[in-house]
Enzyme design. Structure first.
Site, mmCIF file in Angstrom:
data_model
loop_
_atom_site.group_PDB
_atom_site.id
_atom_site.type_symbol
_atom_site.label_atom_id
_atom_site.label_comp_id
_atom_site.label_asym_id
_atom_site.label_seq_id
_atom_site.Cartn_x
_atom_site.Cartn_y
_atom_site.Cartn_z
ATOM 1 N N LYS A 248 69.487 91.645 -0.813
ATOM 2 C CA LYS A 248 69.843 90.415 -1.518
ATOM 3 C C LYS A 248 69.394 89.219 -0.674
ATOM 4 C CE LYS A 248 73.785 92.434 -3.924
ATOM 5 N NZ LYS A 248 73.727 93.805 -3.364
ATOM 6 N N GLU B 17 74.225 103.125 -9.438
ATOM 7 C CA GLU B 17 75.533 102.687 -8.939
ATOM 8 C C GLU B 17 76.396 102.166 -10.081
ATOM 9 O OE1 GLU B 17 76.035 98.650 -7.837
ATOM 10 O OE2 GLU B 17 73.979 98.549 -7.075
#
Length: 305
Positions: A160, A26
């Site tokens: 996360k 990414e």
């Protein structure tokens, strides 16, 4: 299928044509994830880790409305210099905007999955995926939905840990996404090695991941596979330290009325301060380790019948 908006670099194109291993990366970590110069250093360290395993890195971004699969060092440095002010964060909803208006865009987990699939890349390595926000169960990351409909193997350190991990696992289950623990029976917690939550299956080799991916394809199932890898032990945050910082940062976000897409960068920034930089060290270590693991999985896939 030809796509005039998609430009694949010569190196990545040659590797794909030869059936050699390729790993997608990414670009939001370059523009939104880290300050300069840590952003560029981390992006190049991930590419180096992939090359060291005999695979080809394919960092993905949108430059002047053109989707690029495989960035040059100059392009990585350009994006890193612009940062979040000059580059739009691109998930599924944003790709037609940046392409149509010829803007710069940095791909999120969801955005990178979409473009990697367009290009014919089957493995993508990142840090942590998005998920369900703590205290806001209606706020669900597009990453989870994309994992339910795009057949990419995503290598990460879990979601996360600033998120609601149990609810995130529930959404992944609803989306039909198998959560694989790479060398672990519990879901990694991004900064820490374990959340204590069970995964769907433990595997210990890249070949096992490759077999699962091949079976998914043979069954014509269109969902992603989430491979979760614990952060290296030397760089991991103790669970209690990470959780205390996350809880305080989340409390501050709620007190200030911060919501939606602004929550994650705010909380991550505060966790960085509260842990005196240790969270960033863990994040970078996880990113590089995941890139290395992704390359090993891509190599196993390349030789699997």
């Amino acid at each position: 299928m030809a796509n005039s908006h998609l430009v694949i670099s010569d190196e990545v194109g040659a590797a794909l044509l030869a059936g050699s291993p390729v790993v997608a990366l990414e670009s939001t970590l370059i523009t939104h994830g880290f300050p300069f110069p840590a952003n560029i250093e981390t992006a190049t360290a991930m590419e180096d880790a992939i090359r060291a395993e005999g695979a080809v890195p394919a960092t993905i971004a949108v430059i002047n409305g053109q989707i690029r699969v495989g960035l040059s060092r100059d392009e990585i440095e350009m994006l890193g210099g612009l940062g979040s002010a000059g580059v739009r964060k691109c998930s599924r909803r944003d790709l037609p905007i940046v392409v149509g208006l010829k803007q710069h865009g940095a791909t999120t987990v969801a955005g990178t999955m979409i473009v990697a699939h367009m290009a014919g890349i089957s493995v993508f390595a990142t840090g942590g995926i998005g998920g369900v926000h703590r205290g806001h169960p209606q706020d669900i990351s597009a990453d989870l939905i994309e994992l339910g409909r795009t057949p990419i193997t995503v290598v990460c350190a879990g979601a996360k840990s600033i998120l609601d991990l149990p609810l995130t696992l529930e959404v992944l289950e609803t989306q039909g996404v198998p959560v694989i623990g790479y060398g672990t029976e519990t879901l990694p917690a991004f900064y820490s090695r374990s959340s204590g939550l069970p995964v769907d299956q433990r595997v210990d080799t890249p070949e096992d991941v490759a077999r699962i991916a091949r079976a998914r394809d043979a069954l014509r199932l269109a969902h992603g596979i989430l491979v979760t890898v614990p952060v290296p032990e030397a760089d991991a945050l103790p669970e209690d330290v990470a959780e205390a910082a996350i809880a305080e940062a989340t409390r501050q976000a709620d007190a200030l009325g911060i919501h939606g897409k602004d929550v994650t960068p705010f909380v991550l920034g505060n966790v960085l301060e509260l842990t005196e930089g240790r969270s960033q060290q863990a994040n970078i270590a996880a990113l590089v380790n995941n890139a290395r693991t992704g390359a090993q999985i891509a190599a196993a896939l390349a030789i699997l019948p």
